[in-house]
Design an enzyme around this catalytic site. Structure first.
Site, PDB file in Angstrom:
ATOM      1  CE1 TYR A 127      -3.273  -2.911   0.895  1.00 34.48           C
ATOM      2  CE2 TYR A 127      -4.577  -0.904   0.987  1.00 34.48           C
ATOM      3  CZ  TYR A 127      -4.500  -2.279   0.889  1.00 34.48           C
ATOM      4  OH  TYR A 127      -5.647  -3.002   0.783  1.00 34.48           O
ATOM      5  CE  LYS A 158       2.976 -18.085  -1.744  1.00 33.57           C
ATOM      6  NZ  LYS A 158       2.192 -19.340  -1.756  1.00 33.57           N
ATOM      7  CG  ASP A 218      -0.836 -20.710  -0.354  1.00 33.37           C
ATOM      8  OD1 ASP A 218      -0.392 -20.685   0.817  1.00 33.37           O
ATOM      9  OD2 ASP A 218      -0.283 -21.340  -1.274  1.00 33.37           O
ATOM     10  CG  ASP A 273      -7.792  -5.220   1.748  1.00 34.81           C
ATOM     11  OD1 ASP A 273      -8.753  -4.721   2.359  1.00 34.81           O
ATOM     12  OD2 ASP A 273      -7.717  -5.267   0.503  1.00 34.81           O
ATOM     13  CG  ASP A 305     -13.209  -7.662   2.409  1.00 35.32           C
ATOM     14  OD1 ASP A 305     -13.034  -6.912   3.385  1.00 35.32           O
ATOM     15  OD2 ASP A 305     -13.623  -7.269   1.294  1.00 35.32           O
TER      16      ASP A 305
HETATM   17  C1  IPM Z   1     -10.398  -1.656   3.772  1.00 29.54           C
HETATM   18  C2  IPM Z   1     -10.596  -1.119   2.377  1.00 29.54           C
HETATM   19  C3  IPM Z   1      -9.458  -0.162   2.033  1.00 29.54           C
HETATM   20  C4  IPM Z   1      -8.160  -0.951   2.090  1.00 29.54           C
HETATM   21  C5  IPM Z   1      -9.601   0.576   0.695  1.00 29.54           C
HETATM   22  C6  IPM Z   1     -10.933   1.273   0.577  1.00 29.54           C
HETATM   23  C7  IPM Z   1      -8.472   1.523   0.449  1.00 29.54           C
HETATM   24  O1  IPM Z   1     -10.698  -2.147   1.462  1.00 29.54           O
HETATM   25  O2  IPM Z   1     -10.357  -0.844   4.715  1.00 29.54           O
HETATM   26  O3  IPM Z   1     -10.278  -2.864   3.945  1.00 29.54           O
HETATM   27  O4  IPM Z   1      -7.797  -1.594   1.097  1.00 29.54           O
HETATM   28  O5  IPM Z   1      -7.504  -0.913   3.123  1.00 29.54           O
HETATM   29 MN    MN Z   2     -10.712  -4.130   2.379  1.00 30.15          MN
END
Ligand code: IPM
Ligand code: MN
Length: 369
Positions: free
Chosen positions: A141, A189, A221, A245, A249
């Site tokens: 990032y 990794k 993975d 990240d 999710d």
């Molecule tokens: C999160 C989001 C952000 C990230 C984006 C919106 C920049 O996906 O907070 O998980 O990738 O960190």
């Molecule tokens: Mn995210």
């Protein structure tokens, strides 16, 4: 207790969910005699439209003067054609960097009432309680160089970490694990990447200071698979920025919806609080957004910035109670199942507010006896 909170509602469903979260914080302040003030500010696409910048200086200056920042969501399809440094997301990355928090805490909890909302079988998700500690200021990032050369059709991003950056976030993970089920799973990794080898060696070294905590290493993975197979095996999961990240999710599947996930970023000058879900522009303004991720994020403000653990728990219990009673926003509703009541963003917020007020009243009545 005095607390000044910058509220950066942002784009899409950001404003409607942060509104519900601030109502909850106002209720806690009122019921407990605290002095919480809220300072609104612009960020993301709405800030680009109004000021030309995804993070106006005024927003950053006022955020740095607050005790905590509550952010809704950023992202708007209108700006998809812009380069990464001009998009709404750039505002989020800039404020993360400026506030300095490097440890992003993302709890992923299986709610019994929502076991049918997850595509995973209830016996797989039962009692799952994972805390992701995502490193938030390093890796791909923020690493340089980064560019896209449209002439040569070549692009580059850099995954870079220093030992110190790994040490500081690892310490946060071990400290938290020591207060939980005493296990850290570090994800990397290391079979391919030097950065991951540094990560693994450093985490192993930090672990020596925490003999009561068990450390295991997983490759990212296979970790993606384990999270779906046996999520109950994990307590604190420590990982670098991009892996965190993605995996956080994925872990939304355990809870039943991304709309349920809160987060807190600690370790910097000012803590930053944001629900994990994005701006969901497709449902913005329709009353379909789930405010519980933002409300649970408010609970994290109470815990990590206000030291009001009892109130943080009361908010979390109020959420449990409302889910147990069958109230559902669209994302967590399951077909025509009996015993469910569909509710809007606002109604959900109000229900949690009522449940919270009742429980705080009860607590105060008990103290008065
Ligand atoms: C999160 C989001 C952000 C990230 C984006 C919106 C920049 O996906 O907070 O998980 O990738 O960190
Ligand atoms: Mn995210």
């Amino acid at each position: 207790m005095k607390l000044k909170i910058a509220v950066l509602a942002g784009d899409g469903i950001g404003p409607e969910v942060t509104q519900q979260a601030t109502q909850i914080l106002r209720a806690v302040a009122e019921l407990g005699g605290h002095d919480f003030t809220f300072v609104p500010g612009l960020i993301g696409g709405t800030a680009i439209t109004e000021t030309g910048s995804p993070l106006p200086t005024a927003t950053l200056d006022s955020a740095l003067e607050c005790d905590a920042v509550l952010l809704g969501a950023v992202g708007d399809n209108k700006f998809n054609a812009l380069p990464p440094d001009k998009r709404p997301e750039a505002g989020l990355l800039q404020i993360r960097q400026a506030l300095g928090g490097f440890a992003n805490l993302r709890p992923s909890i299986a709610y019994a009432a929502l076991s049918e909302s997850s595509p995973l079988r209830p016996e797989v998700t039962k009692d799952v309680d994972i805390l992701f500690v995502r490193e938030l200021l390093g890796g791909l990032y923020f690493g340089a160089p980064r560019w896209w050369n449209k002439e040569t059709n070549e692009a580059i991003n850099t995954m870079r970490y220093t030992r110190d950056e790994v040490v500081r976030v690892a310490r946060v993970a071990f400290e938290l694990a020591a207060k939980r089920r005493r296990k850290v799973t570090s994800v990397d990794k290391a079979n391919v990447l030097e950065v991951s080898q540094l990560w693994r060696a450093t985490v192993t070294e930090v672990a020596k200071d925490y003999p009561s905590v068990t450390l295991e290493h997983q490759l990212v993975d296979s970790m993606a698979m384990h999270i779906m197979n046996i999520p109950r095996n994990f307590d604190v999961v420590l990982t670098e920025n991009l892996f965190g990240d993605i995996l956080s999710d994925e872990a939304g599947v355990i809870t039943g919806s991304l709309g349920m996930l809160p987060s807190a970023t600690i370790g910097g000058a000012v803590n930053l609080y944001e629900p994990v879900h994005g701006s969901a522009p497709d449902i913005a303004g329709t009353g379909k957004a789930n405010p519980l991720g933002a409300i649970l994020t408010a609970a994290m403000i109470l815990r990590h910035s206000a030291n009001l653990e009892q109130d943080a728990k009361a908010v979390e219990q109020a959420v449990h109670k409302i889910l147990d009673a069958g109230y559902r926003t669209a994302d967590i509703a399951r077909g025509q199942q009996p015993g469910q009541t569909p509710v809007s963003t606002q109604e959900m917020g109000k229900l949690v507010h009522q449940a919270l007020a009742e429980s705080i009243d009860r607590r105060q009545a008990m103290h008065a006896v």
